[in-house]
Design an enzyme around this catalytic site. Structure first.
Site, PDB file in Angstrom:
ATOM      1  N   ASN A 175       0.934  -1.196   0.136  1.00 48.85           N
ATOM      2  CA  ASN A 175       0.098  -0.348  -0.225  1.00 48.85           C
ATOM      3  C   ASN A 175       0.632   1.191   0.507  1.00 48.85           C
ATOM      4  O   ASN A 175       0.578   2.214  -0.416  1.00 48.85           O
ATOM      5  CB  ASN A 175      -0.836   0.269   1.460  1.00 48.85           C
ATOM      6  CG  ASN A 175      -1.786   1.690   1.011  1.00 48.85           C
ATOM      7  OD1 ASN A 175      -2.676   1.661   0.804  1.00 48.85           O
ATOM      8  ND2 ASN A 175      -1.541   1.710   2.610  1.00 48.85           N
ATOM      9  N   TYR A 201       2.506  11.044 -11.399  1.00 46.49           N
ATOM     10  CA  TYR A 201       1.955  10.229 -10.499  1.00 46.49           C
ATOM     11  C   TYR A 201       1.070   8.772 -11.347  1.00 46.49           C
ATOM     12  O   TYR A 201       0.488   8.370 -10.626  1.00 46.49           O
ATOM     13  CB  TYR A 201       0.794  10.483 -10.056  1.00 46.49           C
ATOM     14  CG  TYR A 201       0.266   9.617  -8.723  1.00 46.49           C
ATOM     15  CD1 TYR A 201       0.517   9.176  -7.796  1.00 46.49           C
ATOM     16  CD2 TYR A 201      -1.099   9.714  -8.954  1.00 46.49           C
ATOM     17  CE1 TYR A 201      -0.123   8.651  -7.000  1.00 46.49           C
ATOM     18  CE2 TYR A 201      -2.412   9.280  -7.888  1.00 46.49           C
ATOM     19  CZ  TYR A 201      -1.668   8.524  -6.945  1.00 46.49           C
ATOM     20  OH  TYR A 201      -2.326   8.262  -6.289  1.00 46.49           O
TER      21      TYR A 201
END
Length: 406
Positions: A274, A342
């Site tokens: 994560n 990103y």
């Protein structure tokens, strides 16, 4: 109740009688469907059979969404409408043209309905099963379920050397139809050992707490935020949670994290990869700063790659049928006018999950992605990490409140 789903009035009566007898309608599962009775290609297309075929597979879904949606809006009910499609909708086929087309239309219909009903807090979702020995398929092929499952084992390289069963589809339907956070306490993760990277705050922390509630034996929270990580560990309890400093951009630290977890607890069942970072700039492709690009990729792509690599190695060595879940983003699918680095890093992660799931599935491992945009990620991760999703792998579960279908 008898209902001919090719007749719109029957579906309307079904919905009305349900409300009259039980006061409300919270869930509609549009499951009725038929299989193609022919192996015809587009060159042999019979439009008369095509129209009868679509009346069930597409007409039933459209009418069910219409009448269930009307009832839920009228009652101001926060309901769920679940439609059953098929992996055939996303695959090319040299046969069964009518079936593939019908299931593709169900997917398109779901996307339209989910966008239109979202303002009424009515969720429209879809399940796309793979090859499963349903009674309809048994009748079509003239074979028993055991024989069909044996055939699938020979034809497909499936996770855990198993076959998809009706129960697995039902588990997915229950997950989609309910708010698992409000369901009774369960021990979905009983006896399991998990690693949660980026577990000191945000989605990682919420998932760690969710894992603890659902019976995890031991969980290792890994992060670079040491003070926050220690606080999370202490609040969950050292009897089922520990903290370890780990910068996932450094492969050696990831390797040591996995090794120490196995050494201390004897196994590793779940890796929730994560840990991730967002860009410090809003640069477009015309302004791309490759120093910043490399920094983002070191964590979001390379770091998650290291987590998958070393967790998978440990699970294979220990012969554990584990689950590896990675956090992606809607940015991987929607793109953006800004945050180029990103978006690209998250798209790379989706590619990793899609491409490597098959090879890991043959070793009994499930590799799954969760694409996020809401606070309900922990529920989704719990589902993907538990045995309820045992026959799901290589899948990107989008949890975004309808963002991608706006």
């Amino acid at each position: 109740m008898y209902c001919d789903v090719t007749k719109e009035q029957d579906i309307g009566s079904l919905v009305q009688s349900t409300i009259r007898l039980h006061g409300r309608l919270g869930i509609m599962f549009c499951n009725a469907g038929v299989l193609s009775q022919s192996m015809k290609t587009i060159l042999e297309f019979d439009l008369s059979s095509y129209e009868k075929f679509f009346a069930v597979n597409v007409g039933e879904v459209a009418a069910s969404i219409e009448y269930a949606g009307q009832a839920m809006v009228k009652a101001n009910s926060r309901g769920s409408i679940i439609c059953k499609a098929s992996i055939a909708a996303g695959l090319a086929s040299d046969r069964n043209t009518d079936y593939v087309m019908s299931k593709s239309l169900v997917v398109a219909l779901m996307r339209c309905a989910s966008s239109q009903l979202a303002p009424h807090v009515i969720h429209v979702k879809i399940i796309s099963p793979g090859p499963v020995a349903t009674s309809a398929l048994c009748a079509t092929l003239g074979m028993g379920a055991d024989d069909i499952e044996s055939m699938f084992l020979r034809m497909f390289r499936l996770k855990n050397d198993g076959v998809l069963k009706v129960k697995h589809v039902a588990d997915a339907a229950v997950f989609l139809a309910t708010n698992s956070a409000n369901s009774p306490m369960s021990n979905k993760l009983e006896g399991k050992v998990a690693i949660v990277t980026g577990g000191a705050s945000g989605i990682g922390e919420a998932t760690a707490r969710h894992f603890a509630v659902h019976g995890i034996r031991m969980m290792v929270i890994a992060d670079i935020q040491d003070e926050l990580g220690q606080k999370v560990m202490e609040s969950i309890g050292s009897h089922k949670c520990s903290y370890k400093h780990c910068d996932v951009a450094d492969e050696e630290q990831v390797k040591n994290l996995v090794h120490s977890t196995v050494q201390n607890h004897g196994r590793l069942d779940i890796m929730f990869s994560n840990a991730g970072i967002v860009s410090n700039t809003t640069q477009t492709i015309l302004e791309l700063d490759f120093a910043e690009f490399d920094r983002i990729f070191a964590v979001n792509a390379r770091g998650m790659g290291a987590c998958v690599k070393h967790a998978a190695r440990a699970m294979v060595e220990l012969k554990i049928r584990g689950s590896i879940v990675c956090t992606a983003s809607t940015s991987a699918s929607s793109g953006s006018e800004r945050f180029t680095d990103y978006c690209v890093s998250k798209h790379a992660l989706v590619g990793l999950v899609n491409r490597q799931a098959n090879s890991l599935g043959c070793m009994g491992l499930g590799l799954k992605g969760v694409t996020l945009d809401t606070k309900h990620i922990a529920d989704a991760v719990l589902f993907l990490a538990s045995q309820d999703s045992d026959l799901i792998t290589g899948h990107d579960l989008v949890v975004d409140a309808g963002f991608l279908v706006r």
